[in-house]
Design a protein around this motif. Structure first.
Motif, short mmCIF file in Angstrom:
data_model
loop_
_atom_site.label_atom_id
_atom_site.label_comp_id
_atom_site.label_asym_id
_atom_site.label_seq_id
_atom_site.Cartn_x
_atom_site.Cartn_y
_atom_site.Cartn_z
N VAL A 65 0.97 -1.09 0.20
CA VAL A 65 -0.01 -0.07 -0.07
C VAL A 65 0.98 1.17 -0.01
O VAL A 65 0.57 2.11 -0.77
N THR A 66 1.81 1.33 0.81
CA THR A 66 2.77 2.44 0.95
C THR A 66 3.36 2.65 -0.49
O THR A 66 3.63 3.94 -0.82
N ALA A 67 3.86 1.59 -0.98
CA ALA A 67 4.64 1.71 -2.32
C ALA A 67 3.76 2.19 -3.53
O ALA A 67 4.14 3.15 -3.87
N VAL A 68 2.49 1.80 -3.57
CA VAL A 68 1.73 2.07 -4.62
C VAL A 68 1.05 3.60 -4.62
O VAL A 68 1.22 4.51 -5.05
N ALA A 69 0.71 3.92 -2.99
CA ALA A 69 0.05 5.18 -2.87
C ALA A 69 1.13 6.30 -2.72
O ALA A 69 0.95 7.44 -3.36
N GLY A 70 2.38 5.74 -2.30
CA GLY A 70 3.62 6.82 -2.32
C GLY A 70 4.19 7.20 -3.74
O GLY A 70 4.24 8.31 -3.94
N CYS A 71 4.23 6.12 -4.53
CA CYS A 71 4.51 6.54 -5.93
C CYS A 71 3.71 7.47 -6.53
O CYS A 71 4.14 8.48 -7.11
N ILE A 72 2.32 7.33 -6.44
CA ILE A 72 1.30 7.76 -7.00
C ILE A 72 1.38 9.31 -6.73
O ILE A 72 1.31 10.33 -7.21
N LEU A 73 1.44 9.43 -5.11
CA LEU A 73 1.56 10.65 -4.70
C LEU A 73 2.82 11.73 -5.11
O LEU A 73 2.71 12.91 -5.55
N LEU A 74 3.89 10.81 -5.28
CA LEU A 74 5.00 11.56 -5.67
C LEU A 74 4.77 12.24 -7.28
O LEU A 74 5.14 13.23 -7.53
N LEU A 75 4.18 11.36 -8.03
CA LEU A 75 3.85 11.75 -9.44
C LEU A 75 2.99 12.90 -9.41
O LEU A 75 3.24 13.73 -10.37
N TRP A 76 2.12 13.22 -8.61
CA TRP A 76 1.37 14.32 -8.58
C TRP A 76 2.09 15.50 -8.14
O TRP A 76 1.92 16.58 -8.71
N PHE A 77 2.97 15.21 -7.22
CA PHE A 77 3.70 16.49 -6.87
C PHE A 77 5.22 16.68 -7.86
O PHE A 77 5.60 17.98 -7.67
N VAL A 78 5.50 16.02 -8.58
CA VAL A 78 6.44 15.84 -9.69
C VAL A 78 6.20 15.51 -10.85
O VAL A 78 6.37 14.66 -11.45
N PRO A 79 5.41 16.54 -11.49
CA PRO A 79 4.94 16.40 -12.68
C PRO A 79 5.96 15.85 -13.92
O PRO A 79 5.58 15.23 -14.82
N ALA A 103 -3.12 10.14 -0.60
CA ALA A 103 -2.55 10.51 0.85
C ALA A 103 -3.26 9.81 1.68
O ALA A 103 -2.87 9.47 2.94
N GLY A 104 -4.66 9.48 1.57
CA GLY A 104 -5.25 8.85 2.51
C GLY A 104 -5.03 7.27 2.71
O GLY A 104 -5.01 6.84 3.82
N MET A 105 -4.59 6.67 1.59
CA MET A 105 -3.90 5.39 1.70
C MET A 105 -2.58 5.37 2.52
O MET A 105 -2.31 4.54 3.17
N LEU A 106 -1.81 6.47 2.36
CA LEU A 106 -0.54 6.69 3.26
C LEU A 106 -0.91 6.69 4.52
O LEU A 106 -0.24 6.17 5.42
N ALA A 107 -1.95 7.71 4.77
CA ALA A 107 -2.11 7.74 6.17
C ALA A 107 -2.74 6.46 6.93
O ALA A 107 -2.51 6.32 7.95
N ALA A 108 -3.62 5.77 6.18
CA ALA A 108 -4.19 4.41 6.85
C ALA A 108 -3.03 3.53 6.82
O ALA A 108 -2.92 2.89 8.05
N ALA A 109 -2.00 3.34 5.98
CA ALA A 109 -1.10 2.34 6.08
C ALA A 109 -0.28 2.85 7.49
O ALA A 109 0.28 1.82 8.23
N GLY A 110 0.08 4.14 7.43
CA GLY A 110 0.88 4.72 8.53
C GLY A 110 0.11 4.35 9.99
O GLY A 110 0.95 3.97 10.91
N SER A 111 -1.20 4.57 9.90
CA SER A 111 -1.64 4.30 11.43
C SER A 111 -1.74 2.81 11.68
O SER A 111 -1.48 2.46 12.88
N LEU A 112 -1.99 1.96 10.57
CA LEU A 112 -1.71 0.37 11.11
C LEU A 112 -0.52 0.19 11.53
O LEU A 112 -0.19 -0.75 12.38
N ALA A 113 0.76 0.62 10.66
CA ALA A 113 1.94 0.30 11.17
C ALA A 113 2.34 0.87 12.58
O ALA A 113 3.02 0.13 13.16
N LEU A 114 1.76 2.09 12.50
CA LEU A 114 2.39 2.70 14.16
C LEU A 114 1.26 1.96 15.40
O LEU A 114 1.85 2.13 16.40
#
Length: 482
Positions: free
Chosen positions: A40-54, A73-84
């Motif tokens: 989840v972190t890999a998929v959501a993180g890569c896509i969020l990075l692409l939005w910020f780096v056109p 961003a919501g997926m990253l927050a959810a994955a982070g909450s579960l990991a923590l």
């Protein structure tokens, strides 16, 4: 291998015990949870990075922008909450987990409010596509998914029973939502996935929701409650884990076949409907038959485990008396006689004291092997004490003295082929030609009495002491066998 006397086990009524968590499943689940969160972190993180780096978007495969920046961003927050929020986390990490959980819940609820009452700027929080007026806003289905994920995360850490039940309901609802989204893509029903083709829950979003739902369900199962059966060691839980993939895939395969028949025009419509019903019924019957066979197999394994002695693999005391009762009833039905043999190893205590309990266990195991080699598989062999064995044999196995002579020959042959083996034992037996008139306890008492008398005669003659001394010299010590 089942213990001897296993031919009677299939029909034994056993009391059900309370299910216990399967530690192997718990351990495997923990590793799969980590893998799911990393994906989840890999998929959501890569896509969020692409939005910020056109500039990097040109290198990405087409279709990445179907997942909005808000959704990523919501997926990253959810994955982070579960990991923590995992075990052995510090209070700071738990507080950060709670903040992330409430952020996910807020994202889902605010997006749903925006769809209900008008724009509040959700689609302008993060980078978005320039096409359309609300391309940055997640679809209603995605918003509902975030609301359910946030609810599960926010309530899952509370020990209260009512809040735990709400979290279980949220996890089940999230799984149902994921199934609806998958069905929408499989059957190309846009209304199940979003408002329109320009406002869908993207495949990346559905994939991340699937992983999050699995992790959340696993967390709820390990915490207890409605989903705890998933990790139980009971037979029902084992069957549920094994048939789960079949239960999930069968409806999709069956209805896909039905849809193909409808669209291919192979048969007239009336014939197609006539074929659809047998397909679905046969799929359901196949699943039921497989579950039944699997349940019977697991039940038989549990019977074997509960009735056999772990050291020697013959029946334990409970197993012997249970199976012997069925064997006696079978002998009464067939009108055959029975012989009960009682064996006691000589000098086991001295072996344990001089060479250690490992050597004593080795002697017990080897003696059990001799019994297995001597008697037939239909005879009931059991270990009812530390060094005491009993065998219930039918008269078709041979006379008692003939069986004891055969056993002595096997012991002598093994002593010649294996110089480390020297077994000394005492034996007794009791015979009955009418099993209906005698109880198993009476046979054991008579055989035990004969065994004791023979042991006393051996002691008086000094044969036990000599054999024991040889056994002590030849049995391997714990250090030698390690």
């Amino acid at each position: 291998m089942p213990p001897y006397g296993g031919c009677f086990l299939a029909s034994l009524p056993l009391k059900q015990s309370s299910p216990r968590p399967d530690l192997r499943i718990l351990s495997a689940s923990a590793e799969l949870e980590k893998l799911g969160l990393w994906l989840v972190t890999a998929v959501a993180g890569c896509i969020l990075l692409l939005w910020f780096v056109p500039s990097a978007a040109a290198l990405a495969p087409s279709g990445w922008s179907k997942m909005t920046a808000n959704a990523a961003a919501g997926m990253l927050a959810a994955a982070g909450s579960l990991a923590l929020s995992g075990p052995r986390r510090s209070s700071l990490m738990l507080r950060l987990s709670a903040i992330a959980a409430w952020a996910v819940l807020a994202l889902g609820c605010l997006t749903l409010l925006e769809y209900a009452y008008g724009p509040i700027g959700i689609d302008h929080w993060l980078p978005r596509s320039s096409v359309g007026s609300n391309d940055g806003r997640p679809s209603p289905q995605t918003a509902l998914g975030f609301a359910l994920v946030g609810l599960c995360l926010a309530l899952g850490s509370h020990p209260g029973r009512k809040l735990g039940t709400l979290s279980d309901l949220g996890a089940i609802s999230l799984i149902a939502l994921v199934l609806v989204l998958v069905s929408g893509y499989v059957y190309q029903m846009v209304e199940l996935v979003g408002l329109s083709k320009a406002n869908l829950s993207s495949p990346q979003t559905v994939f991340c929701f699937f992983l999050l739902s699995c992790v959340i369900a696993a967390r709820r199962a390990s915490a207890g409650g409605w989903l705890s059966f998933w990790f139980d060691g009971g037979i029902g839980s084992r069957v549920a884990r094994l048939v789960f993939p079949l239960v999930v895939l069968t409806p999709f395969v069956a209805f896909a076949a039905v849809g193909y028949l409808d669209s291919a025009d192979i048969f007239p419509a009336a014939y197609t409907r006539a074929v659809e019903t047998p397909i679905i019924v046969l799929a359901a019957l196949a699943m039921i038959a497989w579950m039944g066979r699997l349940t019977n197999k697991l039940e038989r394994e549990l019977r074997y485990q509960s009735l056999k002695d772990q050291l020697t693999n013959v029946l334990n005391r409970r197993g012997f008396f249970t199976v012997a009762d069925y064997a006696m009833k079978n002998a009464i039905r067939l009108k055959t006689g029975l012989t009960l043999f009682y064996f006691d190893l000589d000098g086991l205590k001295k072996v344990n004291d001089s060479l250690g309990h490992k050597a004593g266990s080795e002697l017990i195991t080897r003696f059990a092997d001799v019994l297995v080699a001597t008697f037939r598989k239909t005879d009931v062999i059991g270990r009812i004490g530390g060094d005491e064995f009993v065998v219930l044999a039918s008269d078709s196995s041979g006379t008692a003295e003939a069986m004891l002579a055969r056993m002595a020959a096997i012991v002598a042959a093994r002593a010649m082929s294996d110089p480390l083996l020297e077994i000394s034992y005492s034996s007794g037996y009791a015979e009955t030609s009418s099993p209906a008139t005698v109880a198993i306890d009476d046979l054991i008492h008579q055989a035990d009495k004969m065994m004791y008398e023979r042991k006393q005669l051996k002691k008086a003659a000094g044969s036990t002491t000599g054999a024991l001394a040889k056994t002590n010299r030849l049995l391997p010590s714990p250090s030698a066998t390690g």
